[in-house]
Scaffold this active site. Structure first.
Site, PDB file in Angstrom:
ATOM      1  N   PRO A 252       3.118  -5.234   5.982  1.00 55.75           N
ATOM      2  CG  PRO A 252       5.040  -4.612   6.951  1.00 55.75           C
ATOM      3  CD  PRO A 252       3.871  -5.230   7.286  1.00 55.75           C
ATOM      4  CB  SER A 253       5.024  -3.246   0.627  1.00 56.25           C
ATOM      5  OG  SER A 253       3.887  -2.757   0.187  1.00 56.25           O
TER       6      SER A 253
ATOM      7  CD  GLU B  20      -5.765  -5.826  -1.502  1.00 55.27           C
ATOM      8  OE1 GLU B  20      -6.659  -5.613  -1.358  1.00 55.27           O
ATOM      9  OE2 GLU B  20      -5.154  -6.343  -0.446  1.00 55.27           O
TER      10      GLU B  20
END
Length: 605
Positions: A392-393, A521
């Protein structure tokens, strides 16, 4: 009326809150002199300029004495041609010496500030990333521009003239005593009164000027941030909000400008009054003494001319005092940058062109003390394989990338390249091993070719550049641009689409031929068509390299050789996609959720 009322209240509050300003102490002056010496001033030019300034000063002192002879000669009806020629010669010598010395002083000032700015610029580029985390870019820009300009103005306008001014005052007063000691004593009694009035005003002016400098730095920060992100401002319709923020800064500068104007409005009449009073006294007393035969008319005129030559340097001392205080403050701000610890560019080892495993041993890191972002991370990134980090972030993925690039140093633990700590390599050789492609596709202003060859460290011919672009599936669209590889991309590449910027970034990495590839990303912000092209380009780039990927979409990393799961700064799992589906509950739930969502989106389309 309401604005004026608030303006007066603000000014009264500023007046009350002001603290006494320290005078330029020896330590401050010592730092200033040391800073100027470090800028390698052109000593020969400064010496010649100083000699010419002294010639100008001496010629200026001679002119009144020659004028005395000329006037007295006219009085006695015996015109002395030698006096006239001598007077003209003194005027010419003074003018020529003044013109050449002014040019040379300005040359020296500009040379010093250019060297200082060059030194600051190299220093800023060598500062570690944490410095830029803590300091606004506008403040740093202000150090390079505004503070160095203060130093240049002091050198060109005041500092080198200091010696000539001292000589002018001493020589002028000596000649005044020679002409008439009574009137000279009368004048000298007025000087302390003038100093008592002007020096406190000068200190007040310095305080206001210092605040103006601080406000200018704040305004520069606001402007650079807003202009740099103008698309974000317009996209979210925050023009009025940013206009208000800018107006507040401008209004505060306006307030300080008004305070400065009030002081100047006070100083001007006082200075004029004192000068007029001195002139009236001298004319009155001098007229009486001429009438009584104690002085000649030439003596009186010479006395008045010398008086002005003494008053002008004295007035400059008040301004010099204020400028020195401002420059000492600027010196401290500049020195704080120059004294800041740099990145260790030269250590003991050069990183060889080879692939090894990257190993993290108990690595912990925090941006702020007591708030760890990574907790005792232990993992191995195998050479020539693809390793993906998911989570997760805020789990620490980007922080891990920053540590691998040595933007930051771990608080504890060690990152090794094979058996060698990466901290044992020179920064230049270590970073030359890394190719980085982020989701933002960083671009610099310039041409397409400039951006592909950026940071290469060597010349690359067009064919080599085109080969990298072809492997990045970028050559076709580049050749369709108006000037091909010489097309300007605009600020931060805004003339290109996201997919085009990504492929240029990939071409840049391919040309660099790194041993380690880091992908943050790299396809997350692209449409399906662009993503397909970029994925093909990435496949070429990843071949035979140690590849490290940050992924939010698991579909992009399911075929990775190793997937490492991070959660709240801890490594909670490692393995292939299939292994983690079997053994890691959080990863399994994340995968199921993402793949279900992808299936639903596919059905919608």
């Amino acid at each position: 009326m309401e604005n004026e009322h608030h303006l007066q209240q603000d000014e009264q509050q500023d007046w009350k809150q002001e603290k006494p300003t320290k005078r330029p102490n020896k330590a401050g002056m010592g730092r200033f002199i040391k800073l100027i010496a470090s800028a390698h001033p052109p000593k020969a030019i400064l010496i010649i300029a100083m000699i010419l300034t002294l010639v100008q000063t001496v010629a200026g002192l001679i002119v009144p004495l020659m004028t005395k002879g000329l006037i007295d000669g006219l009085t006695f009806s015996s015109l002395n041609r030698m006096v006239i020629f001598g007077l003209l010669g003194a005027f010419v010598l003074q003018a020529v010496a003044s013109a050449v010395s002014i040019y040379m002083l300005n040359f020296a000032g500009h040379k010093i500030v250019a060297n200082l700015r060059k030194r600051l610029w190299h220093k800023i580029l060598s500062l570690p990333i944490p410095y830029f985390d803590r300091n606004r870019s506008g403040d740093t820009m202000s150090r390079v521009t505004n503070d160095t300009s203060l130093i240049m103005n002091l050198i060109t306008e005041y500092l080198v003239n200091l010696i000539s001014n001292v000589i002018a005052i001493i020589g002028g007063i000596a000649l005044l005593f020679y002409l008439d000691w009574v009137m000279t004593l009368i004048i000298l009694t007025i000087v302390p009164l003038t100093a008592l009035i002007l020096f406190p005003v000068g200190r007040k002016m310095y305080r206001i000027s210092k605040k103006q400098q601080d406000e200018m730095a704040d305004l520069t920060s606001v402007l650079s941030q807003v202009i740099g992100e103008i698309r974000l401002v317009k996209a979210y319709g925050t023009e009025s909000r940013e206009a208000k923020a800018g107006e507040d800064r401008i209004y505060r500068m306006f307030r300080f400008g008004l305070q400065e104007s009030r002081i100047l409005a006070l100083v001007g009449p006082i200075s004029t009054f004192l000068l007029t009073a001195v002139l009236v006294i001298i004319l009155g007393v001098g007229g009486v003494r001429v009438a009584s035969g104690m002085l000649t008319a030439g003596d009186l005129v010479a006395f008045i001319l010398l008086l002005f030559q003494v008053i002008t340097p004295m007035a400059q001392f008040t301004t010099l005092y204020s400028r020195l205080q401002k420059v000492v403050g600027a010196t401290e701000r500049i020195q704080s940058i120059l004294d800041h610890e740099e990145e260790p560019l030269e250590l003991k080892l050069e990183a060889a062109k080879e692939s090894r495993d990257i190993v993290l041993h108990d690595v912990a890191f925090s941006y702020t003390e007591g708030e760890e972002v990574l907790h005792n991370a232990n993992l191995v990134i195998p050479a020539n394989r693809t390793t993906a980090f998911v989570g997760p972030s805020g789990s620490g993925k980007s922080t891990l990338f920053s540590l691998l690039e040595r933007f930051y140093v771990p608080n504890t633990g060690e990152i090794c390249y094979g058996d060698d700590p990466i901290s044992s390599y020179t920064l230049s050789s270590w970073r030359s091993k890394i190719g980085y492609v982020s989701q933002e596709s960083s671009m610099m202003s310039g041409t397409v070719r400039d951006n592909i060859t950026y940071g290469l460290g060597r010349e690359a011919d067009l064919e080599e550049v085109r080969q990298a672009a072809r492997m990045a599936y970028a050559d076709t669209f580049i050749m369709d641009l108006p000037q091909g590889y010489d097309t300007e991309v605009g600020e931060r590449g805004m003339k290109l689409s996201g997919g085009q910027r990504q492929r240029i970034a990939i071409a840049r990495a391919l040309l660099r031929s790194p041993d380690i590839l880091m992908l943050d990303e790299a396809t997350s912000s692209l449409d399906s068509s662009s993503e397909h092209e970029v994925q093909k380009a990435l496949a070429n780039l990843m071949e035979g390299r140690t590849t490290i990927v940050i992924a939010h979409r698991l579909s992009t990393v399911v075929h990775s050789d190793q997937i490492i799961v991070l959660d709240k700064g801890k490594v909670t799992g490692a393995g292939t996609h299939a292994e983690l589906i079997e053994s890691h509950q959080v990863y399994r739930e994340l995968a199921q959720k993402q793949f279900v969502e992808m299936g639903e989106r596919s059905m919608e389309h």
